[in-house]
Design a protein around this motif. Sequence first.
Motif, short mmCIF file in Angstrom:
data_model
loop_
_atom_site.label_atom_id
_atom_site.label_comp_id
_atom_site.label_asym_id
_atom_site.label_seq_id
_atom_site.Cartn_x
_atom_site.Cartn_y
_atom_site.Cartn_z
N GLN A 609 -1.32 -7.29 -3.01
CA GLN A 609 -1.31 -8.28 -1.93
C GLN A 609 -0.02 -8.23 -1.15
OE1 GLN A 609 -2.33 -11.44 -4.69
NE2 GLN A 609 -4.02 -12.02 -3.36
N LEU A 610 1.10 -8.04 -1.85
CA LEU A 610 2.38 -7.92 -1.15
C LEU A 610 2.38 -6.69 -0.25
CD1 LEU A 610 5.33 -8.73 -0.68
CD2 LEU A 610 5.93 -7.39 -2.72
N ASN A 635 8.76 0.74 -6.51
CA ASN A 635 7.30 0.88 -6.50
C ASN A 635 6.72 0.82 -5.10
OD1 ASN A 635 6.72 1.40 -9.12
ND2 ASN A 635 6.14 -0.67 -9.67
N LEU A 636 7.32 0.02 -4.23
CA LEU A 636 6.82 -0.07 -2.86
C LEU A 636 6.97 1.26 -2.13
CD1 LEU A 636 8.13 -3.60 -1.81
CD2 LEU A 636 5.77 -2.94 -2.29
N ILE A 637 8.09 1.93 -2.35
CA ILE A 637 8.27 3.25 -1.74
C ILE A 637 7.28 4.24 -2.32
CG2 ILE A 637 9.87 5.19 -1.50
CD1 ILE A 637 12.15 3.20 -1.41
N ILE A 638 7.10 4.20 -3.65
CA ILE A 638 6.17 5.12 -4.31
C ILE A 638 4.75 4.93 -3.78
CG2 ILE A 638 5.07 5.64 -6.53
CD1 ILE A 638 7.80 5.04 -7.83
N GLU A 639 4.32 3.68 -3.63
CA GLU A 639 2.94 3.40 -3.26
C GLU A 639 2.68 3.58 -1.77
OE1 GLU A 639 1.48 -0.29 -4.74
OE2 GLU A 639 2.29 0.02 -6.75
N PRO A 707 -1.37 -15.35 -0.01
CA PRO A 707 -2.62 -15.89 -0.59
C PRO A 707 -2.63 -15.70 -2.09
CG PRO A 707 -3.06 -14.52 1.34
CD PRO A 707 -1.61 -14.33 1.01
N SER A 708 -3.21 -16.66 -2.79
CA SER A 708 -3.27 -16.58 -4.24
C SER A 708 -4.07 -15.36 -4.67
CB SER A 708 -3.90 -17.85 -4.82
OG SER A 708 -3.98 -17.74 -6.22
N GLY A 709 -3.56 -14.65 -5.72
CA GLY A 709 -4.25 -13.46 -6.19
C GLY A 709 -4.74 -13.64 -7.61
N ASN A 710 -5.15 -12.53 -8.20
CA ASN A 710 -5.71 -12.61 -9.55
C ASN A 710 -4.65 -12.45 -10.64
OD1 ASN A 710 -5.06 -9.94 -9.41
ND2 ASN A 710 -7.19 -9.20 -9.31
N THR A 712 -2.87 -9.88 -11.44
CA THR A 712 -2.79 -8.58 -12.10
C THR A 712 -1.73 -7.73 -11.43
OG1 THR A 712 -4.48 -7.66 -10.65
CG2 THR A 712 -5.21 -8.66 -12.71
N GLY A 713 -1.47 -6.57 -12.02
CA GLY A 713 -0.59 -5.60 -11.39
C GLY A 713 0.87 -5.95 -11.61
N MET A 714 1.67 -5.69 -10.56
CA MET A 714 3.11 -5.79 -10.69
C MET A 714 3.56 -7.17 -11.12
SD MET A 714 6.02 -4.97 -7.83
CE MET A 714 5.37 -6.15 -6.66
N ASN A 715 3.09 -8.22 -10.43
CA ASN A 715 3.57 -9.56 -10.73
C ASN A 715 3.20 -9.99 -12.14
OD1 ASN A 715 4.64 -9.85 -8.20
ND2 ASN A 715 2.68 -10.43 -7.33
#
Length: 738
Positions: A609-610, A635-639, A707-710, A712-715
Amino acid sequence: MTIYARAEREGYPGSARGRVIDLINREFILKYKAEILLAGILVLSAFLNLWNIWNQGFTNTFYAAAVKSTLVNPAAGFFNSFDPAGFVTVDKPPVGLWVQAVFAAVLGFSGWVLVLPQALAGIGSVALIYFIVARPFGKPAGLVAALALAVTPILVAVSRNGTMDTQLIFVLLLAVWVAIRAARERSLPWLLVSVILIGIGFNIKMIQAFVVVPAVLVIYFLGTPDLMLRKRALHIGLAIIILIGVSLSWAVAVDMVPASERPYIGGSGDNTVLGLIVNYNGLERLGLESRGMAFIGDGAREQGTGTFREAGQRPQSSARAAGANPYGDLAAARGGAAGGMANGEGAPGITRFFGEQLAGQFSWLLPLALIGLLAWVRRPASLTLKGFEDAGIAGERGLTLIAMLLWLVPGLLFFSFTTAFGHTYYIATIAPPLAALVGIGAVAMYWEYLTEGWKGWLLVGAVLITGLLQALFLSYDAAWSGLLIPLVLVGTIGCAGILAYIKIRKNVVSPNHQKYMVAVAIGLLFVAPFAWSCTPLMYGSSQGVAGPSGARTVGGMGAGAGTVPGMGTGGFLQDRAGRERLAGQVNAGYASGRTSMTMRGTGGASDAQLVNFLLSHTTNETWILAVPSSQTGANLIIETGKPVMSIGGFSGSDRILSITSLTTLIQEGKVRYFITGGSGGMGGGMSSGNSEIFSWVSDHCTAVNLPSGNGTGMNAAVAAGSGTAISLYDCAGAAGSG
């Protein structure tokens, strides 16, 4: 006698053609037995280094981001920039990362591709140690040395990681191999090739490459006695000049570029590569400085308008900010216990390598190697070249032995007593000479075992002492070791007893049976290190260290941060995408403390989401986001392959920007979104020298509610740790508000 007649005479059954084939096969195996065994050892090394690397994700996101930046913008890659726009560099020279970038350009950018060069270098190092040892000491010694290196746990661990240590090790082994040839052939050109290789190694890991310099220069000096002393001195002097020139070539090239036209040199303290070499990667590594993880620059960087991404323009300018504190107090970031290295490798002292922290990584065969040295001790009959040659001190054997001792012993002493900042995986650099001495010593003790005299008992003592110490090392993690402890303990005591019985009762068994018994006894000593070398495969990721504890915890290459979230006893995450993302976040080597990434008011928005928010809301900004440290933005650069501004460099401690330069960047539309918060020091920079910048951002910019997410993932992964919540801010228009 024809081969058919030989087959008939030796009674091979079957047809004439079958008899001939059997005889040829037997002769082929006998003729190339060593080569076949070497091939088997290389296959073993390939298995240990390569298996399951496709499930590790990005084992070092800091370096992976730099590789991605190089692929996106090769101009930034020349400077070893962390981000494609060239804001700040990583804290290492570029050659190792350039190699990774070449592999990624050919095979595609992924975690396993970035590990592949190190894995191949580890396999190549096993082959090289065989050739170095086998020529002077024989193929059996070379095979034992190759096997010892292949199953050294710390070498396997770094071969499966994104750090460039095995690339360095391979280059250093090449340098020593060439130096031995230079001494053997009295060849100045080969000596120069050797120091050029060391210079290349310097541009992989800097000062670590110089660990072999004494060995290279000493063996050339001792190995060329027929050259006049003056000529030898001139050759060595020229070699030193070439070594310095090659080593500093990239540093000088970068430092000659005006600071306004290149990235800030991360970790340097003075925005020069020479400063990085002398301070953070020099004095600090040697324990001669104690100013913390990274050096704080004595000035802030005033950003200009140009970046690598804009055609016809150069990167940012810099100027010193008056009154800036040149050095920050980052002692807590060192992560180690008082008197220890960064990861708490035990108290300094002669027994450090036999303690719980380091023994399993490196020391399984150390007693065998040290005792084996005694088998080569000969008192010269006369203090002449011939006397030294007869005693095995001069000649290629002696030079090889001296080279390995000059490589290993200073390293052992340094790592035993240093209180300097370091990582456990640094000791992999001295694994090759240890392996070489294991092979040399094992064969020497075998031949002494067949003779009379006290040295014939060295083999018995070496097997017993090494086995008992291995049982002790296994007991440090007894729950994991299980049956390995009684196997090693009972097995080595039994083997030592049998060898002693055979030694006392002369001719009780045939020489062939003695050889087989010795092979079994020595082979048993390889079981425990092999088991430990398998742990990086078993647990599905590499933290730069081996063993049951290091493989299951974050921080093998930094201070321990606890168990990896989502990893059970088997060590494998259930979801591959989640595993890659988590491996990146915990950053296989640099997570000395984890930080909560939960965004303010987001209810746990995910990293996806970010990313989606940033990509959809940024327009012509040079950097899509500014973050406290490289760890937060890697990670942002990688992705995305987009530039992310690491305001504080790797650890968040570099002072690159001032408030004035920050507001200028915002006014010029080069950066809009900021992340603030997080732990100080390694965690993200809020309390590590850039607090004024982040206070300004939080006071003048608008908090963003994603927005609210699920969750999962990084956070979700990083939120399992402790730390101050991180917030996202929009600074558009904020610069004009003061």
